[in-house]
Design a protein around this motif. Structure first.
Motif, short mmCIF file in Angstrom:
data_model
loop_
_atom_site.label_atom_id
_atom_site.label_comp_id
_atom_site.label_asym_id
_atom_site.label_seq_id
_atom_site.Cartn_x
_atom_site.Cartn_y
_atom_site.Cartn_z
N ILE A 118 25.86 -27.13 -30.85
CA ILE A 118 26.31 -27.84 -29.66
C ILE A 118 27.53 -27.16 -29.05
O ILE A 118 27.67 -27.07 -27.83
CB ILE A 118 26.60 -29.32 -29.98
CG1 ILE A 118 25.28 -30.06 -30.24
CG2 ILE A 118 27.36 -30.00 -28.85
CD1 ILE A 118 25.44 -31.46 -30.74
N GLU A 119 28.42 -26.65 -29.90
CA GLU A 119 29.57 -25.93 -29.36
C GLU A 119 29.12 -24.66 -28.64
O GLU A 119 29.58 -24.36 -27.53
CB GLU A 119 30.56 -25.57 -30.47
CG GLU A 119 31.73 -24.76 -29.91
CD GLU A 119 32.86 -24.58 -30.89
OE1 GLU A 119 34.00 -24.92 -30.55
OE2 GLU A 119 32.60 -24.08 -31.99
N GLY A 174 27.42 -25.78 -25.44
CA GLY A 174 28.38 -26.31 -24.49
C GLY A 174 29.17 -25.22 -23.79
O GLY A 174 29.34 -25.24 -22.56
N VAL A 199 30.16 -30.62 -19.43
CA VAL A 199 29.40 -31.07 -20.60
C VAL A 199 30.13 -32.20 -21.33
O VAL A 199 31.31 -32.07 -21.67
CB VAL A 199 29.16 -29.90 -21.58
CG1 VAL A 199 28.36 -30.37 -22.79
CG2 VAL A 199 28.45 -28.75 -20.87
N VAL A 238 29.77 -34.65 -24.78
CA VAL A 238 29.10 -34.70 -26.08
C VAL A 238 29.46 -36.01 -26.77
O VAL A 238 30.65 -36.31 -26.96
CB VAL A 238 29.50 -33.52 -26.98
CG1 VAL A 238 28.74 -33.59 -28.30
CG2 VAL A 238 29.25 -32.20 -26.27
N LEU A 288 35.19 -25.88 -27.92
CA LEU A 288 34.64 -26.77 -26.91
C LEU A 288 35.52 -28.01 -26.73
O LEU A 288 35.68 -28.50 -25.61
CB LEU A 288 33.21 -27.20 -27.30
CG LEU A 288 32.45 -28.03 -26.28
CD1 LEU A 288 32.22 -27.22 -25.00
CD2 LEU A 288 31.10 -28.49 -26.85
N ALA A 333 34.86 -30.02 -20.75
CA ALA A 333 34.07 -30.66 -21.80
C ALA A 333 34.76 -31.95 -22.23
O ALA A 333 35.99 -32.07 -22.18
CB ALA A 333 33.90 -29.74 -22.99
N TYR A 354 29.94 -35.63 -15.37
CA TYR A 354 29.41 -34.66 -16.33
C TYR A 354 27.91 -34.57 -16.12
O TYR A 354 27.20 -35.59 -16.17
CB TYR A 354 29.75 -35.08 -17.77
CG TYR A 354 31.22 -34.93 -18.07
CD1 TYR A 354 31.72 -33.75 -18.60
CD2 TYR A 354 32.12 -35.95 -17.77
CE1 TYR A 354 33.08 -33.59 -18.85
CE2 TYR A 354 33.48 -35.80 -18.01
CZ TYR A 354 33.95 -34.62 -18.55
OH TYR A 354 35.29 -34.46 -18.79
#
Length: 342
Positions: free
Chosen positions: A71-72, A75, A85, A87, A111, A117, A147
């Motif tokens: 995910i990092e 992102g 982004v 999360v 991130l 983010a 986002y």
């Protein structure tokens, strides 16, 4: 802060004000206090006109598969492409103490500090399905804040922890090379609802990753029931589940992954299935909240509260069957309701 002030901060605030307002809004939504619940409902109603424009991506996989690392990498790649982004990470709560470490954010060192983010860890608090109870509502806050990609990372999942598929536009399942045989690959549950399967850590053993890709691709064809017109493989207007290999640690394959996601979004938008999916999810969310509300009302019912200690003691001592005790408690609530009507 009032719901109106939170709305203003989330939708129109500067970067620092918006981030603070989002956190306060999600905390309000997660609160179990009755007065907070009324304010949360008011806030949600005001947020709704500003939501619906983001793409919702659910990511699941067994513990250790590399969800946070992936995910990092994803992102940072998306931010480089001009996206913002959000999360939402769900960490498992202890069945002993009820607490959660909420450590997923610490794995996303780069991130988590990026201005484009937003990462919000939440405890599962015993909620089944790999997500938290208020994840859907937190997603709406992120969307209202502008986002355009919202990622939900679940706790490590098994065959049946698939609730994230019921609240996102695309469900991604992460797998490891050498994670199982052909039979494991065709087990139903989480595998048959995956829109995209990602084999992570492919750089460690490329041969194993290639074998896993072949096995999973074969099983996806079997599970998709190609004889069904709804899943006709020759129909290019329909999405068919795919398998991609990546190395999240090295950042390899992230572009191919996002290309597949983009293709999925375009196809599902064009054929109307994305809109239909969201409509079904909204109705499912309503019934889920009804179920939760009925359970809470049942526990707080005066007749039930009066009988519950004795019923629990009788069940624990083996003097009465659990099913019988449940029926007695339900009957007590029902009789009280009928008496009130008369």
């Amino acid at each position: 802060m009032t719901p109106a002030a939170l709305l203003e901060g989330v939708v129109h605030g500067t970067a620092a004000v918006q981030r603070r307002a989002m956190s306060k809004a999600i905390t309000l939504l997660e609160s179990t206090r009755v007065d907070h619940r009324a304010q949360a409902d008011e806030l949600l109603t005001q947020l709704l006109p500003h939501t619906g424009k983001a793409f919702r991506l659910g990511i699941s996989g067994v513990p250790g598969v590399g969800k946070s690392t992936f995910i990092e990498a994803l992102g940072l790649y998306l931010i480089g492409q001009g996206h913002r982004v959000a999360v939402l990470t769900i960490d498992p709560s202890s069945t002993v103490s009820g607490g959660s470490i909420l450590g997923d954010k610490t794995r996303m060192e780069h991130l988590s500090v990026h201005e484009k983010a937003y990462i919000r860890p939440s405890p599962s608090s015993g909620t089944l399905g790999g997500v938290a109870e208020k994840t859907r509502e937190a997603m709406l806050v992120c969307e209202a804040a502008g986002y355009d990609v919202v990622i939900v990372e679940t706790v490590g999942v098994g065959q049946s922890e698939i609730a994230v598929a019921g609240m996102t536009d695309m469900f991604v399942l992460m797998q490891l090379p050498n994670a199982g045989d052909d039979l494991q690959a065709i087990k139903k549950g989480v595998m048959e609802i995956a829109d995209l399967v990602v084999i992570n850590k492919a750089d460690i053993d490329k041969n194993a990753a290639t074998r896993a890709e072949a096995q999973i691709t074969s099983s996806l064809r079997l599970l998709s029931q190609h004889g069904n017109p709804e899943n006709a493989h020759h129909d290019e207007t329909l999405w068919h589940s795919k398998v991609v290999q990546i190395s999240a640690l090295l950042g390899q394959g992230v572009d191919a992954f996002w290309a597949a996601v983009t293709q999925f979004r375009q196809l599902q938008t064009a054929n109307g299935r994305l809109a239909t999916r969201r409509e079904k999810q909204a109705l499912a969310w309503m019934w889920e909240r009804i179920d939760a509300g009925l359970k809470l009302a049942f526990r707080q019912h005066p007749q039930v509260k009066e009988l519950l200690p004795q019923m629990q003691a009788d069940v624990a001592a083996g003097r009465i069957a659990a099913s019988t005790a449940a029926r007695n408690l339900l009957q007590a609530q029902s009789n009280h309701a009928l008496a009130a009507i008369k």
